[in-house]
Design a protein around this motif. Structure first.
Motif, PDB file in Angstrom:
ATOM      1  N   ARG A  11       0.976  -0.911   0.345  1.00 10.11           N
ATOM      2  CA  ARG A  11      -0.115   0.305  -0.340  1.00 10.11           C
ATOM      3  C   ARG A  11       0.595   1.035   0.065  1.00 10.11           C
ATOM      4  O   ARG A  11       1.964   0.791   0.509  1.00 10.11           O
ATOM      5  CB  ARG A  11      -0.974   0.414   1.140  1.00 10.11           C
ATOM      6  CG  ARG A  11      -1.876  -1.295   1.249  1.00 10.11           C
ATOM      7  CD  ARG A  11      -3.125  -0.553   2.820  1.00 10.11           C
ATOM      8  NE  ARG A  11      -2.184   0.147   3.797  1.00 10.11           N
ATOM      9  CZ  ARG A  11      -2.375  -0.331   5.106  1.00 10.11           C
ATOM     10  NH1 ARG A  11      -3.948  -0.911   4.931  1.00 10.11           N
ATOM     11  NH2 ARG A  11      -2.245   0.317   5.688  1.00 10.11           N
ATOM     12  N   THR A  47       3.584   4.818 -10.025  1.00  9.79           N
ATOM     13  CA  THR A  47       1.804   4.811 -10.278  1.00  9.79           C
ATOM     14  C   THR A  47       1.754   3.684 -10.511  1.00  9.79           C
ATOM     15  O   THR A  47       2.679   2.869 -11.356  1.00  9.79           O
ATOM     16  CB  THR A  47       1.548   6.039 -11.048  1.00  9.79           C
ATOM     17  OG1 THR A  47       2.336   6.715 -10.555  1.00  9.79           O
ATOM     18  CG2 THR A  47       0.403   6.180 -11.449  1.00  9.79           C
ATOM     19  N   TYR A  50      -3.241   1.504 -13.082  1.00  9.74           N
ATOM     20  CA  TYR A  50      -5.178   1.408 -12.702  1.00  9.74           C
ATOM     21  C   TYR A  50      -5.416   1.141 -11.282  1.00  9.74           C
ATOM     22  O   TYR A  50      -3.863   0.917 -10.616  1.00  9.74           O
ATOM     23  CB  TYR A  50      -5.581  -0.405 -13.469  1.00  9.74           C
ATOM     24  CG  TYR A  50      -5.614  -1.529 -13.064  1.00  9.74           C
ATOM     25  CD1 TYR A  50      -5.891  -1.612 -12.600  1.00  9.74           C
ATOM     26  CD2 TYR A  50      -4.656  -1.816 -14.044  1.00  9.74           C
ATOM     27  CE1 TYR A  50      -4.868  -3.383 -11.877  1.00  9.74           C
ATOM     28  CE2 TYR A  50      -4.152  -3.242 -13.988  1.00  9.74           C
ATOM     29  CZ  TYR A  50      -4.353  -3.999 -12.864  1.00  9.74           C
ATOM     30  OH  TYR A  50      -3.663  -5.319 -12.666  1.00  9.74           O
ATOM     31  N   LYS A  51      -5.971   0.984 -10.621  1.00  8.44           N
ATOM     32  CA  LYS A  51      -6.296   1.482  -9.085  1.00  8.44           C
ATOM     33  C   LYS A  51      -6.624  -0.385  -8.678  1.00  8.44           C
ATOM     34  O   LYS A  51      -7.288  -0.971  -8.722  1.00  8.44           O
ATOM     35  CB  LYS A  51      -7.848   1.795  -8.591  1.00  8.44           C
ATOM     36  CG  LYS A  51      -8.179   3.569  -8.620  1.00  8.44           C
ATOM     37  CD  LYS A  51      -9.403   4.337  -7.698  1.00  8.44           C
ATOM     38  CE  LYS A  51      -9.037   5.232  -8.617  1.00  8.44           C
ATOM     39  NZ  LYS A  51     -10.441   5.814  -7.565  1.00  8.44           N
ATOM     40  N   LYS A  54      -8.593   0.565  -4.461  1.00 13.32           N
ATOM     41  CA  LYS A  54      -8.884   2.117  -4.271  1.00 13.32           C
ATOM     42  C   LYS A  54      -7.637   2.924  -3.973  1.00 13.32           C
ATOM     43  O   LYS A  54      -7.680   4.074  -3.265  1.00 13.32           O
ATOM     44  CB  LYS A  54      -9.492   2.463  -2.816  1.00 13.32           C
ATOM     45  CG  LYS A  54     -11.109   1.631  -2.986  1.00 13.32           C
ATOM     46  CD  LYS A  54     -12.256   2.014  -1.722  1.00 13.32           C
ATOM     47  CE  LYS A  54     -13.271   2.167  -2.510  1.00 13.32           C
ATOM     48  NZ  LYS A  54     -14.319   2.533  -1.394  1.00 13.32           N
ATOM     49  N   ASN A  55      -6.689   2.581  -4.398  1.00 10.12           N
ATOM     50  CA  ASN A  55      -4.690   2.640  -4.895  1.00 10.12           C
ATOM     51  C   ASN A  55      -4.629   2.855  -5.939  1.00 10.12           C
ATOM     52  O   ASN A  55      -4.621   2.361  -6.825  1.00 10.12           O
ATOM     53  CB  ASN A  55      -3.699   1.992  -3.922  1.00 10.12           C
ATOM     54  CG  ASN A  55      -4.022   1.714  -2.046  1.00 10.12           C
ATOM     55  OD1 ASN A  55      -4.531   2.976  -1.687  1.00 10.12           O
ATOM     56  ND2 ASN A  55      -4.257   0.513  -1.413  1.00 10.12           N
ATOM     57  N   ARG A  56      -3.855   4.213  -5.888  1.00  6.34           N
ATOM     58  CA  ARG A  56      -3.228   4.414  -7.170  1.00  6.34           C
ATOM     59  C   ARG A  56      -1.497   3.808  -7.327  1.00  6.34           C
ATOM     60  O   ARG A  56      -0.969   4.324  -8.156  1.00  6.34           O
ATOM     61  CB  ARG A  56      -3.497   5.907  -8.415  1.00  6.34           C
ATOM     62  CG  ARG A  56      -5.559   5.668  -8.615  1.00  6.34           C
ATOM     63  CD  ARG A  56      -5.114   7.027  -9.443  1.00  6.34           C
ATOM     64  NE  ARG A  56      -6.110   7.401 -10.024  1.00  6.34           N
ATOM     65  CZ  ARG A  56      -6.875   6.646 -11.245  1.00  6.34           C
ATOM     66  NH1 ARG A  56      -5.928   5.950 -11.819  1.00  6.34           N
ATOM     67  NH2 ARG A  56      -7.598   6.584 -11.385  1.00  6.34           N
ATOM     68  N   LYS A  57      -1.121   4.304  -6.337  1.00  6.12           N
ATOM     69  CA  LYS A  57       0.631   4.158  -6.180  1.00  6.12           C
ATOM     70  C   LYS A  57       0.680   3.101  -5.462  1.00  6.12           C
ATOM     71  O   LYS A  57      -0.351   2.878  -4.871  1.00  6.12           O
ATOM     72  CB  LYS A  57       0.994   5.339  -5.709  1.00  6.12           C
ATOM     73  CG  LYS A  57       0.745   6.462  -6.885  1.00  6.12           C
ATOM     74  CD  LYS A  57       1.461   7.688  -5.889  1.00  6.12           C
ATOM     75  CE  LYS A  57       1.614   9.048  -7.166  1.00  6.12           C
ATOM     76  NZ  LYS A  57       2.038   9.783  -6.778  1.00  6.12           N
TER      77      LYS A  57
END
Length: 117
Positions: A11, A47, A50-51, A54-57
């Protein structure tokens, strides 16, 4: 024992130290089950395309291991159960490449460039 390469995405809200501690934790799991960690690399926060959850990175980590399949299965099981780990990829290889991985080579090339004016 077989040779493996693992890529793990953790995460984004973890600190760098916590992300690297995950490498040490899962390396200890391998060692407890008869395997060894040949090399670890922390690739940093990147990055994603895709998510995921709900995380982009995410914090990317890379492990080269020499372990029996039972040890790898146990490590993967614990990685998938861990709340901070979003994705895991394990590949069995014939031989480990010498030197840094491709991701680290790209970083070294970027640092070697001169500044643009």
């Amino acid at each position: 024992m077989a040779l493996y390469e693992h890529v793990m995405i953790a995460r984004q809200d973890l600190s760098n130290a916590q992300a690297e501690a995950l490498n040490e934790h899962f390396g200890a799991v391998l060692a407890d089950n008869g395997g060894t960690v040949v090399d670890t690399e922390y690739w940093g926060v990147k990055t994603m395309a895709y998510k995921i959850n709900k995380n982009r990175k995410g914090h990317y980590s890379y492990l080269r291991t020499d372990a029996p399949s039972d040890a790898v299965q146990e490590m993967e099981r614990l990685m998938r159960l861990h709340d901070d780990v979003m994705r895991v990829l394990t590949i069995k290889v014939d031989a480990h490449d010498e030197g840094p991985s491709v991701q680290m080579q790209k970083r070294d090339e970027r640092e070697g460039r001169r500044e643009r004016r």
